[in-house]
Design a protein around this motif. Structure first.
Motif, PDB file in Angstrom:
ATOM      1  N   UNK A  12      67.284  43.014  40.663  1.00 17.73           N
ATOM      2  CA  UNK A  12      67.770  42.562  39.345  1.00 17.73           C
ATOM      3  C   UNK A  12      66.648  42.388  38.313  1.00 17.73           C
ATOM      4  N   UNK A  13      65.412  42.688  38.697  1.00 15.95           N
ATOM      5  CA  UNK A  13      64.299  42.499  37.755  1.00 15.95           C
ATOM      6  C   UNK A  13      64.246  43.643  36.743  1.00 15.95           C
ATOM      7  N   UNK A  14      63.818  43.315  35.515  1.00 16.44           N
ATOM      8  CA  UNK A  14      63.542  44.336  34.500  1.00 16.44           C
ATOM      9  C   UNK A  14      62.025  44.383  34.340  1.00 16.44           C
ATOM     10  N   UNK A  15      61.402  45.401  34.931  1.00 14.84           N
ATOM     11  CA  UNK A  15      59.941  45.558  34.867  1.00 14.84           C
ATOM     12  C   UNK A  15      59.600  46.653  33.866  1.00 14.84           C
ATOM     13  N   UNK A  16      58.690  46.350  32.954  1.00 16.06           N
ATOM     14  CA  UNK A  16      58.224  47.368  32.006  1.00 16.06           C
ATOM     15  C   UNK A  16      56.798  47.775  32.364  1.00 16.06           C
ATOM     16  N   UNK A  17      56.567  49.085  32.446  1.00 15.84           N
ATOM     17  CA  UNK A  17      55.222  49.637  32.623  1.00 15.84           C
ATOM     18  C   UNK A  17      54.696  49.968  31.232  1.00 15.84           C
ATOM     19  N   UNK A  18      53.671  49.258  30.811  1.00 21.74           N
ATOM     20  CA  UNK A  18      53.157  49.376  29.437  1.00 21.74           C
ATOM     21  C   UNK A  18      51.724  49.880  29.453  1.00 21.74           C
ATOM     22  N   UNK A  19      51.452  50.846  28.568  1.00 19.83           N
ATOM     23  CA  UNK A  19      50.083  51.342  28.467  1.00 19.83           C
ATOM     24  C   UNK A  19      50.027  52.570  27.580  1.00 19.83           C
ATOM     25  N   UNK A  20      48.820  53.005  27.213  1.00 17.18           N
ATOM     26  CA  UNK A  20      48.676  54.170  26.334  1.00 17.18           C
ATOM     27  C   UNK A  20      49.052  55.465  27.046  1.00 17.18           C
ATOM     28  N   UNK A  21      49.229  56.522  26.271  1.00 14.22           N
ATOM     29  CA  UNK A  21      49.522  57.837  26.854  1.00 14.22           C
ATOM     30  C   UNK A  21      48.420  58.220  27.836  1.00 14.22           C
ATOM     31  N   UNK A  22      48.824  58.806  28.974  1.00 16.49           N
ATOM     32  CA  UNK A  22      47.850  59.292  29.951  1.00 16.49           C
ATOM     33  C   UNK A  22      47.335  58.233  30.901  1.00 16.49           C
TER      34      UNK A  22
END
Length: 216
Positions: free
Chosen positions: A30-40
């Motif tokens: 049920x978790x909403x995990x966001x992977x955040x970071x610049x392109x590449x």
């Protein structure tokens, strides 16, 4: 508690070039995990490895307590939404939504019920007989999300699904996706380079750089 998704000592290399080095992360049900970071930085590569669209060099991917490292994407119990919509241009919205279910050989009544339920959830019910070319960008992205939702899976993967939309539409669909998560309670993993998007949607944010999770 068993994780919904576990990545264990994951390494992905192309020849001498390593994209992801010994990565491990557990994502709760049920978790909403966001992977955040610049392109590449490796975030889409990681998402594709979880989906089974990317070969891994070493390590393991587990979904719902099962090692799926070498399973086909269709056998992993995931639904995926891409940046490019990936809709079939000659098919109506109804046929786009039902395509995967028809291929899987589900009974006609079951397919119709799932499509109707998903269309209602995403406010697509009046658009079912239109083709993608007759829809706005936001409506097309809703159809792409709907095509993942009809599958009744535990884990949804989103690869920058809103980056092709204008700012107003992005804001609207962001709210829709958050409401959808609260209503459905599925595990969602979402890739973006937009900090506002990450902070709006996430229960947790994994900040990535050079194939490494720097901070959670």
């Amino acid at each position: 508690m068993q994780s919904a998704v576990s990545v264990k000592d994951l390494k992905i290399s192309y020849g001498d070039h390593t994209v992801i080095e010994k990565m491990s992360i557990d994502i709760a049900p049920r978790e909403f995990l966001v992977l955040l970071g610049p392109s590449g930085c490796g975030k889409s590569t990681l998402l594709n490895a979880i989906a089974g669209l990317q070969d891994i060099t070493s390590g393991e991917v587990w979904i719902s307590g099962k090692n799926v490292s070498w399973e086909e994407p269709k056998d992993r119990g995931i639904g995926m939404v891409f940046q490019s919509y990936a809709l079939y241009p000659r098919m109506s919205v109804r046929k786009n939504l039902s395509f995967g279910l028809r291929v899987a050989g589900l009974p006609k009544a079951e397919i119709e019920a799932r499509v109707a339920r998903t269309a209602a959830l995403l406010q697509l019910d009046k658009l079912l007989d239109r083709r993608p070319a007759e829809l706005s960008g936001g409506q097309r992205q809703r159809v792409a999300i709907g095509r993942a939702l009809v599958r009744k899976v535990d884990v949804f993967l989103f690869d920058e699904p809103l980056s092709n939309l204008d700012a107003k539409l992005r804001n609207e669909l962001r709210v829709e996706i958050k409401k959808l998560h609260q209503r459905l309670g599925n595990t969602m993993i979402y890739v973006t380079h937009d900090q506002v998007e990450a902070l709006t949607l996430a229960d947790r944010i994994a900040i990535m750089r050079d194939g490494v999770i720097q901070q959670l």
